[in-house]
Design a protein around this motif. Structure first.
Motif, PDB file in Angstrom:
ATOM      1  N   ILE A 473       0.838  -1.207   0.000  1.00 40.70           N
ATOM      2  CA  ILE A 473       0.000   0.000   0.000  1.00 40.70           C
ATOM      3  C   ILE A 473       0.870   1.254   0.000  1.00 40.70           C
ATOM      4  O   ILE A 473       0.613   2.211  -0.763  1.00 40.70           O
ATOM      5  CB  ILE A 473      -0.955  -0.001   1.214  1.00 40.70           C
ATOM      6  CG1 ILE A 473      -2.007  -1.106   1.064  1.00 40.70           C
ATOM      7  CG2 ILE A 473      -1.638   1.362   1.370  1.00 40.70           C
ATOM      8  CD1 ILE A 473      -2.858  -1.319   2.294  1.00 40.70           C
ATOM      9  N   LEU A 474       1.900   1.259   0.849  1.00 41.52           N
ATOM     10  CA  LEU A 474       2.795   2.415   0.890  1.00 41.52           C
ATOM     11  C   LEU A 474       3.456   2.634  -0.460  1.00 41.52           C
ATOM     12  O   LEU A 474       3.545   3.775  -0.952  1.00 41.52           O
ATOM     13  CB  LEU A 474       3.861   2.220   1.975  1.00 41.52           C
ATOM     14  CG  LEU A 474       3.371   2.128   3.427  1.00 41.52           C
ATOM     15  CD1 LEU A 474       4.545   1.931   4.379  1.00 41.52           C
ATOM     16  CD2 LEU A 474       2.595   3.367   3.821  1.00 41.52           C
ATOM     17  N   ASP A 475       3.909   1.548  -1.073  1.00 41.86           N
ATOM     18  CA  ASP A 475       4.570   1.656  -2.376  1.00 41.86           C
ATOM     19  C   ASP A 475       3.599   2.182  -3.428  1.00 41.86           C
ATOM     20  O   ASP A 475       3.944   3.064  -4.236  1.00 41.86           O
ATOM     21  CB  ASP A 475       5.106   0.278  -2.778  1.00 41.86           C
ATOM     22  CG  ASP A 475       5.880   0.321  -4.078  1.00 41.86           C
ATOM     23  OD1 ASP A 475       6.962   0.944  -4.093  1.00 41.86           O
ATOM     24  OD2 ASP A 475       5.404  -0.250  -5.083  1.00 41.86           O
ATOM     25  N   PHE A 476       2.372   1.666  -3.417  1.00 41.43           N
ATOM     26  CA  PHE A 476       1.366   2.107  -4.399  1.00 41.43           C
ATOM     27  C   PHE A 476       1.088   3.606  -4.244  1.00 41.43           C
ATOM     28  O   PHE A 476       1.049   4.346  -5.231  1.00 41.43           O
ATOM     29  CB  PHE A 476       0.082   1.300  -4.214  1.00 41.43           C
ATOM     30  CG  PHE A 476      -0.980   1.590  -5.227  1.00 41.43           C
ATOM     31  CD1 PHE A 476      -1.067   0.853  -6.391  1.00 41.43           C
ATOM     32  CD2 PHE A 476      -1.906   2.614  -5.028  1.00 41.43           C
ATOM     33  CE1 PHE A 476      -2.052   1.119  -7.347  1.00 41.43           C
ATOM     34  CE2 PHE A 476      -2.887   2.896  -5.972  1.00 41.43           C
ATOM     35  CZ  PHE A 476      -2.955   2.143  -7.132  1.00 41.43           C
ATOM     36  N   ALA A 520     -10.095   6.404  -2.052  1.00 44.30           N
ATOM     37  CA  ALA A 520     -10.405   5.277  -2.943  1.00 44.30           C
ATOM     38  C   ALA A 520     -11.733   5.470  -3.662  1.00 44.30           C
ATOM     39  O   ALA A 520     -11.930   4.944  -4.768  1.00 44.30           O
ATOM     40  CB  ALA A 520     -10.420   3.974  -2.149  1.00 44.30           C
ATOM     41  N   THR A 521     -12.645   6.238  -3.068  1.00 44.76           N
ATOM     42  CA  THR A 521     -13.943   6.479  -3.730  1.00 44.76           C
ATOM     43  C   THR A 521     -13.785   7.356  -4.966  1.00 44.76           C
ATOM     44  O   THR A 521     -14.656   7.365  -5.842  1.00 44.76           O
ATOM     45  CB  THR A 521     -14.937   7.158  -2.764  1.00 44.76           C
ATOM     46  OG1 THR A 521     -14.433   8.449  -2.385  1.00 44.76           O
ATOM     47  CG2 THR A 521     -15.145   6.309  -1.511  1.00 44.76           C
ATOM     48  N   PHE A 529      -7.052  -1.767  -6.114  1.00 45.42           N
ATOM     49  CA  PHE A 529      -5.875  -2.308  -5.416  1.00 45.42           C
ATOM     50  C   PHE A 529      -6.239  -2.752  -4.004  1.00 45.42           C
ATOM     51  O   PHE A 529      -5.884  -3.859  -3.567  1.00 45.42           O
ATOM     52  CB  PHE A 529      -4.781  -1.244  -5.373  1.00 45.42           C
ATOM     53  CG  PHE A 529      -3.536  -1.681  -4.661  1.00 45.42           C
ATOM     54  CD1 PHE A 529      -2.590  -2.472  -5.302  1.00 45.42           C
ATOM     55  CD2 PHE A 529      -3.306  -1.320  -3.338  1.00 45.42           C
ATOM     56  CE1 PHE A 529      -1.445  -2.884  -4.636  1.00 45.42           C
ATOM     57  CE2 PHE A 529      -2.174  -1.721  -2.673  1.00 45.42           C
ATOM     58  CZ  PHE A 529      -1.235  -2.510  -3.320  1.00 45.42           C
ATOM     59  N   LEU A 530      -6.979  -1.923  -3.284  1.00 45.50           N
ATOM     60  CA  LEU A 530      -7.348  -2.252  -1.901  1.00 45.50           C
ATOM     61  C   LEU A 530      -8.286  -3.445  -1.833  1.00 45.50           C
ATOM     62  O   LEU A 530      -8.274  -4.201  -0.849  1.00 45.50           O
ATOM     63  CB  LEU A 530      -7.992  -1.034  -1.233  1.00 45.50           C
ATOM     64  CG  LEU A 530      -7.117   0.214  -1.078  1.00 45.50           C
ATOM     65  CD1 LEU A 530      -7.913   1.338  -0.438  1.00 45.50           C
ATOM     66  CD2 LEU A 530      -5.859  -0.082  -0.256  1.00 45.50           C
ATOM     67  N   ASP A 531      -9.091  -3.637  -2.837  1.00 36.45           N
ATOM     68  CA  ASP A 531     -10.025  -4.763  -2.840  1.00 36.45           C
ATOM     69  C   ASP A 531      -9.317  -6.110  -2.884  1.00 36.45           C
ATOM     70  O   ASP A 531      -9.928  -7.145  -2.590  1.00 36.45           O
ATOM     71  CB  ASP A 531     -10.981  -4.653  -4.032  1.00 36.45           C
ATOM     72  CG  ASP A 531     -12.066  -3.609  -3.816  1.00 36.45           C
ATOM     73  OD1 ASP A 531     -12.290  -3.225  -2.649  1.00 36.45           O
ATOM     74  OD2 ASP A 531     -12.674  -3.170  -4.822  1.00 36.45           O
ATOM     75  N   ASN A 532      -8.052  -6.114  -3.222  1.00 36.20           N
ATOM     76  CA  ASN A 532      -7.287  -7.366  -3.277  1.00 36.20           C
ATOM     77  C   ASN A 532      -6.819  -7.843  -1.908  1.00 36.20           C
ATOM     78  O   ASN A 532      -6.344  -8.972  -1.789  1.00 36.20           O
ATOM     79  CB  ASN A 532      -6.059  -7.195  -4.189  1.00 36.20           C
ATOM     80  CG  ASN A 532      -6.439  -7.042  -5.648  1.00 36.20           C
ATOM     81  OD1 ASN A 532      -7.367  -7.707  -6.118  1.00 36.20           O
ATOM     82  ND2 ASN A 532      -5.744  -6.168  -6.364  1.00 36.20           N
ATOM     83  N   ILE A 533      -6.936  -6.983  -0.881  1.00 35.35           N
ATOM     84  CA  ILE A 533      -6.491  -7.379   0.466  1.00 35.35           C
ATOM     85  C   ILE A 533      -7.407  -8.484   0.965  1.00 35.35           C
ATOM     86  O   ILE A 533      -8.614  -8.284   1.110  1.00 35.35           O
ATOM     87  CB  ILE A 533      -6.515  -6.173   1.431  1.00 35.35           C
ATOM     88  CG1 ILE A 533      -5.600  -5.059   0.915  1.00 35.35           C
ATOM     89  CG2 ILE A 533      -6.090  -6.603   2.830  1.00 35.35           C
ATOM     90  CD1 ILE A 533      -5.678  -3.775   1.725  1.00 35.35           C
ATOM     91  N   PRO A 534      -6.870  -9.673   1.286  1.00 34.47           N
ATOM     92  CA  PRO A 534      -7.739 -10.814   1.590  1.00 34.47           C
ATOM     93  C   PRO A 534      -8.261 -10.860   3.018  1.00 34.47           C
ATOM     94  O   PRO A 534      -9.337 -11.398   3.271  1.00 34.47           O
ATOM     95  CB  PRO A 534      -6.834 -12.020   1.308  1.00 34.47           C
ATOM     96  CG  PRO A 534      -5.444 -11.515   1.561  1.00 34.47           C
ATOM     97  CD  PRO A 534      -5.451 -10.070   1.169  1.00 34.47           C
ATOM     98  N   ASN A 535      -7.505 -10.327   3.988  1.00 34.43           N
ATOM     99  CA  ASN A 535      -7.878 -10.468   5.396  1.00 34.43           C
ATOM    100  C   ASN A 535      -7.701  -9.153   6.142  1.00 34.43           C
ATOM    101  O   ASN A 535      -6.763  -8.412   5.898  1.00 34.43           O
ATOM    102  CB  ASN A 535      -7.002 -11.531   6.085  1.00 34.43           C
ATOM    103  CG  ASN A 535      -7.167 -12.896   5.473  1.00 34.43           C
ATOM    104  OD1 ASN A 535      -8.272 -13.408   5.374  1.00 34.43           O
ATOM    105  ND2 ASN A 535      -6.062 -13.500   5.041  1.00 34.43           N
TER     106      ASN A 535
END
Length: 623
Positions: A473-476, A520-521, A529-535
């Motif tokens: 996330i920081l890198d993105f 993000a909205t 990108f954030l939607d890929n976080i699984p947990n």
């Protein structure tokens, strides 16, 4: 009968439970000796965990592989994140728990812990051979022997309860005091003194006019204590707020001569930051009211805890005063509040592992060290249990620095400064608060605990996953640009200054009005990108956002902490005969001689040791 173990833990409270679990999880053959197996992990006072700075300690215990956070989440009936209106350095989780379920959850955890036995009995005498603690003898005449003994006896050592002019020996309501055991320790040279604490009346919910009180619901967002535990497993219940009034105060003042705190009956020191209601009236005579919080004791009970009304006044006075509050005019009680005095030992006679400097093999944790609070006890219990196990194997000790954890601050304060009142943790006690946040306890501690062998692989793997996603996330955000025409309408809507030229996403997140989730909205690529976080998506995003927003503060505080770490690396134990050093102050010589610090940094934190004294030691080391 003769039982042999690696580690014996005496006392089944919050310190004892964490000590026993930690030692056993380290592989040490451990025995927990407790007076009542049905009250393991008992919440003697408020059935709540966490609070200002205390919540950070629980997060640290969890990150280290301890159990309090998991058990709190599983039994929580209300959760709140305190101080959210301030910076993340002082955000503090707090949960109201089901008292009975908390106990039984602890039983489940301990019963399932390998290498751990539980024995119901009462310790009567510490066994010492060759000036080392080697075991315990119980009231039933049974001898337990071990390489390490951890004493976590809470308020039970010569406990004496007070209600009005009535006194009764006990460690807790309806539970006997432990006599003789303190003396069996003190006879070997450990300094002992007395402290006092108290608890409020317990009220029958059915007798209260709740519609005349202000309801305080909990929060139902993603926050919790454990990085692994259940999330809001039980029914969530509200608390209620009301206030005392002049009539309440007049009733209490009229009977002040019968208060054990003011008639000379109690002479020991109580907690300054959790005073009794009668102490509030004496200390703040101009205040016409004080807040009271009515808090549930569990999911399926009518018993309520009256937070803010701790008292040892006569029972009839307590009830007469309470009934002067309109919502409590018909109040019925299960039992009155009371005060309790108990023995504790001077913690400056302990090393940072919480092992006695006088009796090797003896570890002390919790209220026997002059602290107050379940959380402070749990943190000490973990430290003592781990180091008791390490001692059995002859391995290097495990110590946390002040820039590494609130537990490190707690232990350092106790062993350097001692106590003259029950010690309670506050964020103000930590000089590196921005580094010791509740959101980054796993970043600070989990890897160390995993290498030590006390944190599970499951806990470690979760930390690796979380760390990876934070870095991504920081890198993105640091490498993704945004143009004014794309984002300015969003910025204006959120009362943030529009851009004149393009910038990186991280530069927008630094703004106080903008969060990652909000951004993000307006930025589809970020949302995808954030939607890929699984947990535990929200937890990971929050941790990332804090690192972006407070990057400068974190870097600056790390520089300051690094300077102090250099002094931590300069070991001075055994290198000086302080009484012979005429170059330093008399007070400095006396304090250094008494505490015998391990490092120059520890010496610099001892009250009475001046900066010039430290400079003298540096010069002498140079020689």
């Amino acid at each position: 009968m003769n039982f042999k173990y690696d580690v014996i833990v005496i006392g089944g409270g919050h310190a004892g439970c964490e000590a026993a679990a930690a030692a056993a999880n380290m592989g040490a053959k451990t025995c927990l000796i407790t007076m009542d197996m049905n009250k393991i992990g008992q919440m003697s006072c408020n059935p709540a965990v966490g609070g200002i700075a205390k919540g950070q300690i629980v997060r640290e215990v969890d990150a280290l592989g301890g159990q309090m956070g998991i058990i709190t989440d599983a039994t929580a009936i209300q959760f709140r994140m305190l101080n959210k209106g301030k910076g993340p350095a002082v955000w503090s989780p707090r949960a109201q728990c089901d008292r009975a379920k908390f106990i039984w959850k602890w039983r489940e955890v301990l019963d399932a812990t390998p290498n751990l036995d539980i024995w119901q009995d009462q310790a009567e005498m510490l066994l010492v051979e060759n000036k080392e603690a080697v075991g315990v003898q119980t009231v039933w005449g049974i001898t337990f022997r071990a390489k390490s003994i951890v004493v976590c006896a809470g308020t039970f050592l010569n406990g004496l309860m007070h209600i009005g002019r009535h006194q009764y020996p006990g460690g807790r309501c309806a539970e006997p005091a432990v006599t003789h055991f303190s003396e069996s320790i003190a006879q070997w040279g450990l300094r002992m003194a007395r402290m006092k604490t108290g608890t409020p009346v317990r009220i029958d919910k059915r007798s209260i006019h709740l519609d005349e009180m202000e309801m305080q619901p909990g929060e139902n967002d993603f926050h919790q204590f454990s990085y692994l535990g259940e999330h809001r497993a039980l029914q969530q219940l509200p608390c209620w707020l009301c206030y005392t009034n002049k009539e309440v105060h007049e009733v209490l003042k009229s009977a002040i001569a019968d208060s054990p705190l003011y008639n000379g009956q109690i002479r020991s020191t109580g907690p300054r930051y959790c005073p009794s209601i009668e102490t509030k009236l004496v200390t703040f005579p101009d205040k016409d009211q004080h807040p009271l919080f009515l808090e549930p004791e569990g999911e399926n009970t009518n018993e309520m805890y009256l937070n803010g009304f701790s008292s040892s006044m006569p029972a009839e006075i307590q009830m007469e005063a309470i009934r002067k509050i309109p919502a409590f005019r018909d109040a019925k009680a299960y039992r009155p509040g009371y005060a309790i005095e108990y023995d504790y030992f001077d913690p400056t006679q302990l090393s940072h592992t919480l092992e006695s400097k006088i009796l090797p093999g003896l570890f002390l944790a919790g209220q026997v060290n002059g602290t107050t609070g379940y959380e402070e006890a749990a943190g000490q219990g973990w430290v003592a249990g781990v180091n008791a196990a390490l001692k059995c194997y002859g391995k290097e000790t495990f110590v946390m620095n002040r820039d590494e954890s609130y537990i490190g601050v707690l232990v350092d304060d106790l062993t350097n400064k001692g106590v003259d009142e029950p010690y309670r943790m506050f964020t103000s006690r930590a000089e590196y608060r921005i580094l010791l946040r509740q959101d980054d306890a796993d970043a600070r501690l989990t890897e160390r605990a995993y290498r030590l062998g006390v944190a599970s692989k499951k806990r470690y793997d979760w930390w690796l996953e979380k760390k990876d996603w934070i870095h991504r996330i920081l890198d993105f955000c640091q490498n993704t640009s945004i143009k004014p025409q794309v984002i300015n309408s969003f910025l204006e809507y959120n009362n943030s200054t529009p851009l004149r030229m393009g910038c990186k996403l991280s530069e927008l997140i630094v703004r106080p009005q903008i969060s990652i989730q909000q951004l993000a909205t307006a930025v589809p690529d970020l949302a995808a990108f954030l939607d890929n976080i699984p947990n535990r998506k929200e937890e990971i995003i929050e941790a990332s956002e804090i690192q972006i927003k407070y990057k400068g503060y974190i870097e600056r505080e790390n520089i300051v902490a690094e300077k102090m770490r250099r002094l931590e690396n300069i070991r001075i134990k055994g290198r000086f005969h302080y009484s012979e050093l005429k170059e330093i102050s008399t007070e400095g010589r006396q304090k250094l001689e008494r505490i015998d610090p391990d490092t120059l940094a520890q010496a610099s934190r001892i009250p009475g040791v001046s900066p010039s004294d430290i400079n003298v030691l540096l010069v002498l080391l140079g020689r």
